[in-house]
Design a protein around this motif. Structure first.
Motif, PDB file in Angstrom:
ATOM      1  N   PHE A 186      34.396  35.755  29.341  1.00  0.00           N
ATOM      2  CA  PHE A 186      35.219  36.865  29.828  1.00  0.00           C
ATOM      3  C   PHE A 186      34.940  37.179  31.290  1.00  0.00           C
ATOM      4  O   PHE A 186      34.867  38.338  31.691  1.00  0.00           O
ATOM      5  CB  PHE A 186      35.076  38.115  28.942  1.00  0.00           C
ATOM      6  N   HIS A 187      34.843  36.101  32.066  1.00  0.00           N
ATOM      7  CA  HIS A 187      34.802  36.260  33.523  1.00  0.00           C
ATOM      8  C   HIS A 187      35.310  34.975  34.161  1.00  0.00           C
ATOM      9  O   HIS A 187      34.609  33.963  34.179  1.00  0.00           O
ATOM     10  CB  HIS A 187      33.391  36.567  34.001  1.00  0.00           C
ATOM     11  N   SER A 188      36.534  35.033  34.673  1.00  0.00           N
ATOM     12  CA  SER A 188      37.104  33.873  35.375  1.00  0.00           C
ATOM     13  C   SER A 188      38.328  34.321  36.162  1.00  0.00           C
ATOM     14  O   SER A 188      38.795  35.459  36.012  1.00  0.00           O
ATOM     15  CB  SER A 188      37.504  32.783  34.372  1.00  0.00           C
ATOM     16  N   HIS A 189      38.811  33.410  36.981  1.00  0.00           N
ATOM     17  CA  HIS A 189      39.932  33.734  37.885  1.00  0.00           C
ATOM     18  C   HIS A 189      40.992  32.653  37.715  1.00  0.00           C
ATOM     19  O   HIS A 189      41.120  31.747  38.539  1.00  0.00           O
ATOM     20  CB  HIS A 189      39.399  33.858  39.309  1.00  0.00           C
ATOM     21  N   LEU A 190      41.717  32.741  36.616  1.00  0.00           N
ATOM     22  CA  LEU A 190      42.575  31.637  36.174  1.00  0.00           C
ATOM     23  C   LEU A 190      44.064  31.975  36.152  1.00  0.00           C
ATOM     24  O   LEU A 190      44.852  31.205  35.588  1.00  0.00           O
ATOM     25  CB  LEU A 190      42.136  31.170  34.770  1.00  0.00           C
ATOM     26  N   PRO A 239      41.145  38.556  36.890  1.00  0.00           N
ATOM     27  CA  PRO A 239      41.460  38.531  38.329  1.00  0.00           C
ATOM     28  C   PRO A 239      40.807  39.717  39.050  1.00  0.00           C
ATOM     29  O   PRO A 239      40.583  40.775  38.458  1.00  0.00           O
ATOM     30  CB  PRO A 239      42.990  38.678  38.356  1.00  0.00           C
ATOM     31  N   HIS A 240      40.518  39.493  40.333  1.00  0.00           N
ATOM     32  CA  HIS A 240      39.949  40.585  41.137  1.00  0.00           C
ATOM     33  C   HIS A 240      40.954  41.711  41.314  1.00  0.00           C
ATOM     34  O   HIS A 240      42.127  41.460  41.620  1.00  0.00           O
ATOM     35  CB  HIS A 240      39.609  40.075  42.546  1.00  0.00           C
ATOM     36  N   ILE A 241      40.472  42.931  41.156  1.00  0.00           N
ATOM     37  CA  ILE A 241      41.238  44.097  41.610  1.00  0.00           C
ATOM     38  C   ILE A 241      40.355  44.791  42.637  1.00  0.00           C
ATOM     39  O   ILE A 241      39.305  45.346  42.305  1.00  0.00           O
ATOM     40  CB  ILE A 241      41.620  45.042  40.451  1.00  0.00           C
ATOM     41  N   ALA A 251      40.259  42.388  33.971  1.00  0.00           N
ATOM     42  CA  ALA A 251      40.141  42.371  35.428  1.00  0.00           C
ATOM     43  C   ALA A 251      38.678  42.479  35.806  1.00  0.00           C
ATOM     44  O   ALA A 251      37.839  42.903  34.992  1.00  0.00           O
ATOM     45  CB  ALA A 251      40.913  43.536  36.043  1.00  0.00           C
ATOM     46  N   GLU A 252      38.404  42.064  37.039  1.00  0.00           N
ATOM     47  CA  GLU A 252      37.082  42.321  37.626  1.00  0.00           C
ATOM     48  C   GLU A 252      37.306  43.361  38.713  1.00  0.00           C
ATOM     49  O   GLU A 252      37.850  43.044  39.779  1.00  0.00           O
ATOM     50  CB  GLU A 252      36.493  41.035  38.216  1.00  0.00           C
ATOM     51  N   TYR A 253      36.949  44.589  38.420  1.00  0.00           N
ATOM     52  CA  TYR A 253      37.171  45.691  39.364  1.00  0.00           C
ATOM     53  C   TYR A 253      36.037  45.754  40.383  1.00  0.00           C
ATOM     54  O   TYR A 253      34.862  45.656  40.019  1.00  0.00           O
ATOM     55  CB  TYR A 253      37.213  47.027  38.621  1.00  0.00           C
ATOM     56  N   SER A 278      31.302  32.608  33.128  1.00  0.00           N
ATOM     57  CA  SER A 278      31.448  31.372  33.916  1.00  0.00           C
ATOM     58  C   SER A 278      31.832  31.703  35.360  1.00  0.00           C
ATOM     59  O   SER A 278      31.474  30.975  36.273  1.00  0.00           O
ATOM     60  CB  SER A 278      32.510  30.456  33.296  1.00  0.00           C
ATOM     61  N   ASP A 279      32.561  32.792  35.552  1.00  0.00           N
ATOM     62  CA  ASP A 279      33.090  33.179  36.869  1.00  0.00           C
ATOM     63  C   ASP A 279      33.779  32.004  37.556  1.00  0.00           C
ATOM     64  O   ASP A 279      33.668  31.832  38.774  1.00  0.00           O
ATOM     65  CB  ASP A 279      31.980  33.769  37.755  1.00  0.00           C
ATOM     66  N   CYS A 280      34.471  31.193  36.774  1.00  0.00           N
ATOM     67  CA  CYS A 280      35.171  30.028  37.348  1.00  0.00           C
ATOM     68  C   CYS A 280      36.315  30.472  38.247  1.00  0.00           C
ATOM     69  O   CYS A 280      37.234  31.164  37.808  1.00  0.00           O
ATOM     70  CB  CYS A 280      35.756  29.156  36.233  1.00  0.00           C
ATOM     71  N   HIS A 281      36.241  30.041  39.507  1.00  0.00           N
ATOM     72  CA  HIS A 281      37.337  30.261  40.447  1.00  0.00           C
ATOM     73  C   HIS A 281      38.137  28.984  40.645  1.00  0.00           C
ATOM     74  O   HIS A 281      39.275  29.022  41.094  1.00  0.00           O
ATOM     75  CB  HIS A 281      36.805  30.684  41.821  1.00  0.00           C
ATOM     76  N   HIS A 282      37.492  27.847  40.412  1.00  0.00           N
ATOM     77  CA  HIS A 282      38.143  26.559  40.671  1.00  0.00           C
ATOM     78  C   HIS A 282      37.423  25.469  39.896  1.00  0.00           C
ATOM     79  O   HIS A 282      36.380  25.716  39.255  1.00  0.00           O
ATOM     80  CB  HIS A 282      38.176  26.249  42.179  1.00  0.00           C
TER      81      HIS A 282
HETATM   82 FE   LIG Z   1      34.407  36.976  39.507  1.00  0.00          FE
END
Ligand SMILES: [Fe+2]
Length: 242
Positions: free
Chosen positions: A22-26, A59-61, A97-99, A209-213
């Motif tokens: 529950f941490h990624s930017h997909l 996603p980042h907010i 979201a990641e606030y 995971s904080d996967c961005h790419h």
């Molecule tokens: Fe993140």
């Protein structure tokens, strides 16, 4: 006996997988995460290979970057979900979201605005990486008294963080979510060291995971091979309960 057998044969015990991340930017193109649906698919392929069956992407907010709001992020997710299904992915895929904690977010909390959460009102947030925000404790108080369950993203990456501060956050009702890549020194040795210390003090509530790419996703296999990861997954992580 199994360990002796593994030692004699040189075979490695398979890393215990986590069911949920529950941490990624997909969501393509809305923050500094994946730019396209194709890259999202490549990252998701890797996460499936690592054993995940449920993803809640975040996603980042941030007030000053990306222009995302809770509703715009939800709309982008609703647009992406059919694309994901059309491509044949049937995994559980949700949005939160990641606030980023700044004055604006703090004011929203004071006004009791509704935040994007997941599960039983879990809310993922991050802070300034260098100095502790003045309103951090009051922000946490606002969230917890409104029934949210705050999760701080990558506590090991803040310069102001210490094991004592991490304990204080947990005492205030905050869950600690480590970044998995911290365990292989991806963000540098001091961050790796604090991450391991938090695991060995039993203060880790979740791994992200904080996967961005795709490069982040490729490194997860290496993370799963570390002894720190093996110890972390023995903790009662939220990753097992979503
Ligand atoms: Fe993140």
């Amino acid at each position: 006996m199994a360990n002796l057998f593994s030692f004699l044969t040189g075979s490695k015990k398979a890393a215990r997988p986590l069911p949920a991340d529950f941490h990624s930017h997909l969501i393509p193109g809305i923050d500094d995460g994946v730019p396209t649906a194709e890259e999202a698919f490549r990252v998701i392929d890797r996460l499936l290979e690592r054993g995940y069956t449920k993803l809640i992407t975040t996603p980042h907010i941030m007030t000053d970057y990306f222009g995302n709001t809770s509703s715009s992020v939800t709309e982008a997710y609703q647009a992406f979900l059919p694309v994901l299904r059309e491509a044949g992915y049937d995994l559980s895929f949700d949005i939160a979201a990641e606030y980023y904690l700044d004055e604006n977010l703090y004011q929203q909390a004071l006004r009791k605005e509704k935040f994007l959460t997941f599960g039983d009102r879990y809310l993922l947030f991050e802070t300034n990486p260098i100095s502790e925000p003045m309103m951090l404790k009051e922000f946490i108080f606002q969230l917890t008294t409104q029934g949210y369950k705050p999760i701080i993203a990558h506590p090991e990456r803040y310069q102001f963080m210490t094991p004592e501060k991490a304990q204080d956050l947990r005492d205030r009702g905050v869950l600690l979510q480590l970044n998995m890549l911290s365990l292989i020194g991806y963000y540098g040795p001091p961050i790796q060291k604090l991450a391991v210390k938090l695991i060995d003090s039993g203060m880790v509530d979740a791994l992200g995971s904080d996967c961005h790419h795709i490069d982040h996703a490729k490194l997860l296999e290496k993370v799963q091979a570390t002894s720190a990861y093996s110890r972390a997954v023995e903790l009662p992580l939220l990753n097992y309960r979503l």
